[in-house]
Design a protein around this motif. Structure first.
Motif, mmCIF file in Angstrom:
data_model
loop_
_atom_site.group_PDB
_atom_site.id
_atom_site.type_symbol
_atom_site.label_atom_id
_atom_site.label_comp_id
_atom_site.label_asym_id
_atom_site.label_seq_id
_atom_site.Cartn_x
_atom_site.Cartn_y
_atom_site.Cartn_z
ATOM 1 N N CYS A 192 0.830 -1.207 0.000
ATOM 2 C CA CYS A 192 0.000 0.000 0.000
ATOM 3 C C CYS A 192 0.867 1.261 0.000
ATOM 4 O O CYS A 192 0.583 2.234 -0.716
ATOM 5 N N ILE A 193 1.912 1.248 0.803
ATOM 6 C CA ILE A 193 2.799 2.410 0.882
ATOM 7 C C ILE A 193 3.544 2.624 -0.425
ATOM 8 O O ILE A 193 3.605 3.743 -0.959
ATOM 9 N N VAL A 194 4.087 1.541 -0.973
ATOM 10 C CA VAL A 194 4.959 1.659 -2.146
ATOM 11 C C VAL A 194 4.183 2.054 -3.388
ATOM 12 O O VAL A 194 4.645 2.877 -4.181
ATOM 13 N N VAL A 195 2.986 1.470 -3.579
ATOM 14 C CA VAL A 195 2.233 1.814 -4.785
ATOM 15 C C VAL A 195 1.819 3.286 -4.753
ATOM 16 O O VAL A 195 1.842 3.974 -5.782
ATOM 17 N N PHE A 196 1.471 3.790 -3.585
ATOM 18 C CA PHE A 196 1.101 5.198 -3.447
ATOM 19 C C PHE A 196 2.310 6.089 -3.723
ATOM 20 O O PHE A 196 2.200 7.099 -4.425
#
Length: 255
Positions: A192-196
């Motif tokens: 979730c963090i990386v895709v954002f």
């Protein structure tokens, strides 16, 4: 878990979120931060409800979820496969261990410019970055979970006539499942963090792109909407994964 314990857990989970929103409202109401930079939560949530009803915003969410699920799925397949192979084979372990020691501490976002040059600005570079970041916690959890399986379980399966090639799937994998699912939960949060973050750096769609676009035009409310959305998505996905974990591990006494 009985209904009373479940209700208690839900209330304990909601309480800190409610306190955070109350603190946000207090900061905005008492003027500790200008409304142009920190709009009140009611205004943000109202804007979120309006955006959720539009097809354009739903498309942005779908783009983010596609990249997240694709990268996370690749990480799960590779992480579980390599982790089991490393635990079962000393030769594979000898190859994988130094690679993990070198690459696991490396911030994968540092490789993103190279991924952009190799894979372009579309889905492929972002999916690859998500997979690379989520891979290692899943791989390590799988490896240590499989390595900690009691040897007597393997001996019992061999004594019962289970072929050696099936012991890995019928004995080791189920026994290591609690550790694997814990790694998957960590990997999901990282995804979730990386895709954002990847969408913030370079993208023409997705929630991260919406945040950057709103920030460039000084639209504070629209800037907070993608942040709230990705947080809610992470909360929902984590809850679904926890439900799947409870179902898969319903025979384990600690679940």
């Amino acid at each position: 878990m009985n209904a009373r314990a479940l209700t208690t857990d839900v209330l304990l989970g909601i309480a800190p979120i409610a306190l955070l929103v109350a603190l946000w409202q207090a900061i905005s109401s008492f003027g500790y931060a200008p409304v142009t930079l920190l709009p009140p939560p009611g205004q943000v949530f109202m804007r979120l409800a309006q955006q959720l009803a539009t097809g354009a915003f739903q498309h942005e969410i779908a783009a983010t979820l596609f990249r997240l699920f694709a990268g996370f799925s690749v990480a799960v397949i590779l992480g579980v496969g390599i982790g089991l192979a490393a635990a079962a084979s000393p030769a594979v372990n000898a190859v994988v261990r130094p690679i993990v020691r070198v690459l696991a501490p490396l911030p994968k976002v540092a490789l993103y410019p190279a991924l952009l040059l190799l894979l372009g600005f579309g889905h492929e570079s972002k999916i690859t970055l998500v997979a690379a970041d989520a891979l290692f916690p899943i791989l390590l959890s799988t490896y240590y979970g499989a390595s900690m399986v009691e040897q007597k379980l393997i001996w019992s399966a061999m004594a019962a006539g289970t072929p050696r090639r099936q012991i890995l799937l019928k004995v080791v994998l189920p026994a290591a499942m609690p550790s694997i699912l814990t790694g998957c939960r960590i990997g999901l949060v990282i995804s979730c963090i990386v895709v954002f973050l990847a969408e913030m750096i370079t993208s023409t769609e997705g929630l991260g792109h919406l945040l950057v676009t709103a920030a460039r035009t000084f639209q504070a409310v629209d800037m907070f909407v993608p942040l709230i959305t990705i947080s809610l998505l992470g909360l929902i996905l984590n809850g679904l994964l926890q439900g799947l974990r409870s179902w898969l591990l319903r025979g384990f006494p600690e679940v």
